[in-house]
Design an enzyme around this catalytic site. Structure first.
Site, short mmCIF file in Angstrom:
data_model
loop_
_atom_site.label_atom_id
_atom_site.label_comp_id
_atom_site.label_asym_id
_atom_site.label_seq_id
_atom_site.Cartn_x
_atom_site.Cartn_y
_atom_site.Cartn_z
N CYS A 2 0.83 -1.21 0.00
CA CYS A 2 0.00 0.00 0.00
C CYS A 2 0.87 1.26 0.00
O CYS A 2 0.46 2.29 -0.52
CB CYS A 2 -0.96 0.00 1.19
SG CYS A 2 -0.14 0.00 2.78
N HIS A 47 -1.19 1.71 7.49
CA HIS A 47 -1.80 1.57 6.17
C HIS A 47 -1.69 2.90 5.43
O HIS A 47 -1.90 3.96 6.02
CB HIS A 47 -3.26 1.16 6.33
CG HIS A 47 -3.94 0.86 5.02
ND1 HIS A 47 -3.46 -0.08 4.14
CD2 HIS A 47 -5.07 1.37 4.45
CE1 HIS A 47 -4.26 -0.13 3.07
NE2 HIS A 47 -5.24 0.74 3.25
#
Length: 999
Positions: free
Chosen positions: A246, A912
């Protein structure tokens, strides 16, 4: 596993250190994973201890590294040197021989793998699912090294599924989004094929007629080969997460929405400028891989693109991005911009240019010379778009020589104002045995001491900081007991910190003992394997810290004190209950476990009569309270047998005497602690309960005077309790538990507790109370023991710090002194100096990248700053920040609009990445979360997750070529419509979504 007698501590230390120093990583060698806290305790033991030291580490225990103790799977995202240590095989085998391991735990052996340009211990082999195309319901799980070949997976599948020898097979790789890709080259490694944990490998065998079962099955349709009918907005395209990628997806989405660079690639201008001969470049491969991703994302034909080839190229040229660990989006961005620049550098042969100092010349002249020199060696679309110039001024602190240079930059890394305070969450354990531990949130100086933490807590609890001890509780024991002058920086946010209130022993003639108390449960079976007939034990519950006079450290006095401190969740036995259930041989065992003290010496004073009840009630009615007070007072009034007169007992005898020992302050403290407990109970403590609680803590209180309030309590107690004459005869029964001297690890020490004492005073004393499993089940209320209350400070929302982007830019341009690790060589003094340095902005690029330095690393601390940086979406004006105040004709203005943001959610160890970006064609903002894309509103973009900002200079911004889309779902578009709540969730990344998507 049990251990042999180890050599001396100095020998152990020398042998292990020598092995660690001399061991090198060699492909195929075995290394072993050891839990860091155990290893650190072993180091402390061999460096500072002796054979009976309290720092004895006990058996090697990796419990904290496992997800569960059934499968022994490692927890995700463990960090070397923070969660575990790696030791070479020979060092492991020696530690194992000396200390053994906790029963049933497998050794965590890991192999060294040879990855491109690096050797690495593979702590996490990849775990993939295997199945046949003909039977995709039958899935098996297997682990492979990243150095294994695809052929080894094929061989393992043929063996697992009993595929007939000679069958022609082919493999497909299916990632999490159901897209599939053929594994054509079986000689390629698992790493090179970008296989990661959680992926599925499907095998199919050729049919007898020469065809394959799936010419192009739906399950194997690649996401970059979607139906030709799909038409979406160019640039509005997700990127598949290949396993912890990510960070890469976030950086790519931001760069993709930088119009000048994207148009350069979409128009194929890069083909004429690929530089295959640049030794600093990557033979054009990074530029070609990036161009391929951009063209797919802006074709308008894909919901999501799989950037597998690009990821492979990045790992090939930058080994730090190999594998599937989480990385930093800004670091990837820095590598990518540099790599694209060198692959597209129009300068084929770089000439040598000697840099000159300003030496008093005008800034304008020196700046123009510096920029010319930079362009003579560096000329690419990256320089055209992203490079600016700042002025660097160094001043020698000794001779005051001033050095001025102008240096190019590709992005600005600006610091955030760092708070000098820190918020900590701790559990406060009151002296009142009935008060549940209370969780508090306190604000302390970031560079403060443990005493500062106690002082902050004192304001909430009214307990003096000198009556507090702070400890790190880990695995039912004290990992560390802190002294008041230790730095708070050694306490991590994730540590479980307990603060214990201690009694004041004002009449004590000598220094009281700080006694650490553990709770242990004996196993039903004897541990004959250890060479003795002792029972195995395991720690449970929360440990306690007690302040005790040395003269009261006899077993009988300690027993009473401990029983009293555990009143809330340990039920005293009823006089009618028979505890004489142990066998004769167990009588002898008790003597060995209590260092030769027989049960007769402890039983007379070792019991306290209690209410006859099988389950303790959290909210007893008045009748129950009366019964409890009656029983307690009855026991307290019993005459002492002569055997107890040899040592001053922990006095429960005279209620009035006990009350006279309790000072006013402690009465107030007990009341305050009771108030916390009352908050947790609906009905609250009644008068009788308050009286019994006051009596319960009296034995730990120092001398004092009877107050009017205490005399009133005596009256209430008399009203609640009948005459104590009912139970005049003292019971002579076995104790609920036995007391054993132990070390800091909770394992039994040999040679302590001589002469009737349960405690060794050679170092920090630790004792354990050992429970028989049946007694624990009957008298220990596990549910009640685990309860705690939340103090009001936990309910107060933490104030979110907000800073202006302009403040960060000003901090970037303030004077600072160079660090010792990075001195400047003064040409006048002829030596390295810690000069002062000042950076000033001189010229800015078309696309300005601003990196917010949220991650702070020093010698002692690591933290992520969660401050909200308030950055403008439009009209970011640098006119006041630029050193050049007057712009010459034709020079660009200094106003910018935001075009993209890379976000980071989470902490230091994990997290994230997502991104916001504004599409250049329709001027609409979108939220990119790997393969998922949603519409975004402008009021969602400024959050405390913003990490890297992309600004486009206003004079270069074109008007959109398309009208802004409506936020209702288009039939041909994968963008989901979002109402306000959904948009808010997209921006905040709700906890449920983060749980599923966090890398």
């Amino acid at each position: 596993m049990t251990a042999a007698e180890p050599p001396g501590l100095e020998t152990q230390r020398r042998e292990i250190e020598s092995l660690l120093r001399e061991s090198e990583l060699r492909a195929g060698d075995s290394w072993y994973v050891v839990e860091r806290r155990w290893y650190e305790q072993w180091k402390e033991f061999v460096e500072t201890g002796d054979q009976n030291s309290s720092s004895f580490p006990g058996q090697i225990d990796n419990t904290e590294l496992f997800e569960d103790l059934d499968s022994f799977h490692l927890k995700e995202r463990l960090v070397e040197n923070e969660d575990f240590m790696l030791v070479p095989a020979e060092a492991w085998h020696r530690l194992l021989a000396w200390y053994g391991t906790v029963d049933g735990q497998p050794p965590l052996e890991r192999k060294v793998v040879d990855l491109p340009s690096t050797l690495k211990v593979e702590v996490y082999p990849i775990e993939i699912f295997l199945c046949l195309h003909s039977n995709m319901e039958n899935v098996i799980t297997a682990k492979f090294s990243r150095a294994d070949s695809i052929h080894s997976i094929q061989r393992a599948m043929c063996e697992a599924f009993t595929v007939p020898a000679g069958s022609e097979c082919r493999l497909w790789m299916k990632s999490s989004d159901s897209s599939c890709e053929r594994l054509r080259n079986v000689h390629m490694s698992v790493l090179e094929a970008c296989l990661s944990s959680g992926m599925t490998v499907i095998m199919e065998m050729r049919n007898a007629d020469g065809t394959w079962p799936s010419s192009r099955p739906q399950i194997m349709r690649n996401s970059v080969e979607e139906q030709d009918s799909y038409r979406g907005q160019p640039g509005v395209c997700g990127l598949t997460n290949l396993g912890n990628t990510c960070f890469m997806n976030s950086a790519l989405q931001c760069l993709s929405n930088a119009p000048p660079l994207t148009e350069y690639f979409l128009q194929s201008s890069y083909l004429e400028e690929l530089n295959f001969s640049n030794p600093l470049g990557m033979k054009g491969e990074i530029a070609e891989a990036y161009a391929d991703v951009i063209k797919q994302m802006w074709s308008g034909r894909h919901y999501s693109v799989v950037p597998r080839v690009f990821k492979t190229k990045v790992g090939h040229f930058a080994s730090q991005f190999l594998g599937y660990q989480q990385h930093d989006s800004q670091e990837l961005l820095s590598f990518l911009l540099d790599g694209l620049h060198e692959d597209l550098n129009r300068v084929k042969n770089k000439e040598y240019i000697e840099l000159r100092d300003a030496e008093g010349r005008p800034d304008q002249e020196v700046a123009e010379e510096a920029w010319r020199n930079h362009r003579r060696r560096n000329d690419s679309v990256i320089v055209d778009t992203f490079h600016g110039l700042f002025k660097s001024t160094l001043v020698c602190p000794e001779c005051h020589k001033v050095s001025v240079t102008f240096d190019p930059f590709c992005y600005l890394s600006v610091p955030l104002p760092v708070s000098k305070e820190r918020v900590m969450e701790v559990f406060f354990v009151s002296l009142d045995p009935h008060a549940k531990p209370a969780q508090h949130r306190v604000v302390v100086p970031k560079a403060g001491k443990v005493f500062d933490l106690c002082s902050a807590l004192a304001e909430m609890t009214n307990v003096p900081p000198t009556q507090m001890v702070v400890a790190d509780v880990f695995n039912h024991r004290f990992y560390k007991i802190y002294s008041a002058d230790e730095s708070l920086s050694c306490i991590l946010d994730r540590d479980d910190i307990f603060v214990y209130e201690l009694s004041v022993l004002e009449e004590a003639e000598e220094q009281p003992v700080l006694l650490a108390l553990y709770l242990r449960e004996r196993s039903h079976y004897r541990d004959y394997g250890s060479g003795g007939s002792s029972y195995g034990t395991s720690l449970f519950g929360h440990p306690l810290l007690l302040s005790v006079e040395r003269r009261r450290c006899s077993r009988q006095a300690l027993y009473q004190l401990i029983l009293q401190r555990l009143e809330r969740y340990v039920r005293p036995p009823d006089p009618s209950e028979d505890l004489e259930e142990e066998e004769e041989d167990e009588e002898e065992l008790y003597k060995t476990q209590t260092n030769g003290i027989s049960d007769e010496e402890e039983t007379d004073d070792g019991e306290k009569a209690g209410p006859s009840q099988t389950e303790p009630e959290p909210e007893p009615d008045c009748g129950d309270e009366s019964a409890q007070s009656q029983s307690n007072d009855s026991a307290a009034a019993e005459p002492r047998p002569p055997v107890n007169h040899t040592e001053p007992p922990l006095d429960h005898g005279d209620t009035e005497t006990n009350r006279q020992r309790e000072p006013n302050a402690n009465a107030a403290n007990a009341n305050a602690a009771n108030a916390d407990a009352a908050n947790a109970d609906a009905n609250g403590p009644n008068t009788c309960e308050a009286s019994s609680r006051s009596a319960a803590i009296a034995s730990e209180s120092p001398a004092g005077h009877t107050t009017e309030e205490e005399r009133e309590e005596d009256k209430q107690e008399e009203a609640c309790s009948p005459s104590p004459a009912a139970n005049q005869q003292p019971a002579r029964r076995k104790s609920l538990f036995t007391i054993q001297a132990v070390n800091s690890n909770g394992t039994t020490e040999r040679g302590t507790g001589e002469g009737g004492s349960a405690v060794s005073f050679s170092s920090q004393p630790y004792v354990a109370i050992d429970w028989d499993p049946d007694m624990k089940k009957r008298f220990y209320n596990e549910n009640e023991a685990e309860k705690y209350v939340k103090h009001g400070s936990m309910e107060v929302p933490q104030q979110q710090t907000t800073v202006q982007l302009q403040e960060c830019i000003e901090l970037f341009t303030t004077v600072e002194t160079l660090e010792e690790e990075n001195p400047w060589y003064c040409p006048v003094c002829k030596k390295h100096q810690l000069a002062t340095k000042k950076l000033d902005l001189w010229s800015l690029p078309e696309v300005l990248i601003i990196h917010l330095k949220r991650f702070s690393y020093t010698k002692f601390t690591r933290e992520k700053l969660d401050s909200i940086v308030d950055f403008p979406l439009r009209d970011l004006d640098f006119s006041d920040s630029l050193l050049r105040k007057s712009l010459s004709n034709g020079e660009p203005p200094s106003r910018y609009d935001l075009i993209a943001v890379s976000n980071h959610y989470g902490g230091l160890r994990d997290g994230h990445y997502t991104s916001y970006a504004r599409n250049k064609d329709n001027d609409q903002w979108y939220y990119f979360d790997d393969s998922k894309v949603t519409y975004a509103r402008e009021d969602q973009i400024v959050t405390n997750a913003a990490y890297v900002l992309f600004y486009h200079r206003q004079d270069k911004i074109r008007k959109p070529t398309l009208p802004a889309p409506s936020t209702s779902p288009a039939p041909s578009n994968d963008i989901t419509s979002c109402n306000d709540a959904e948009l808010g969730a997209a921006a905040a990344v709700t906890s449920s979504y983060v749980t599923m998507e966090t890398d």
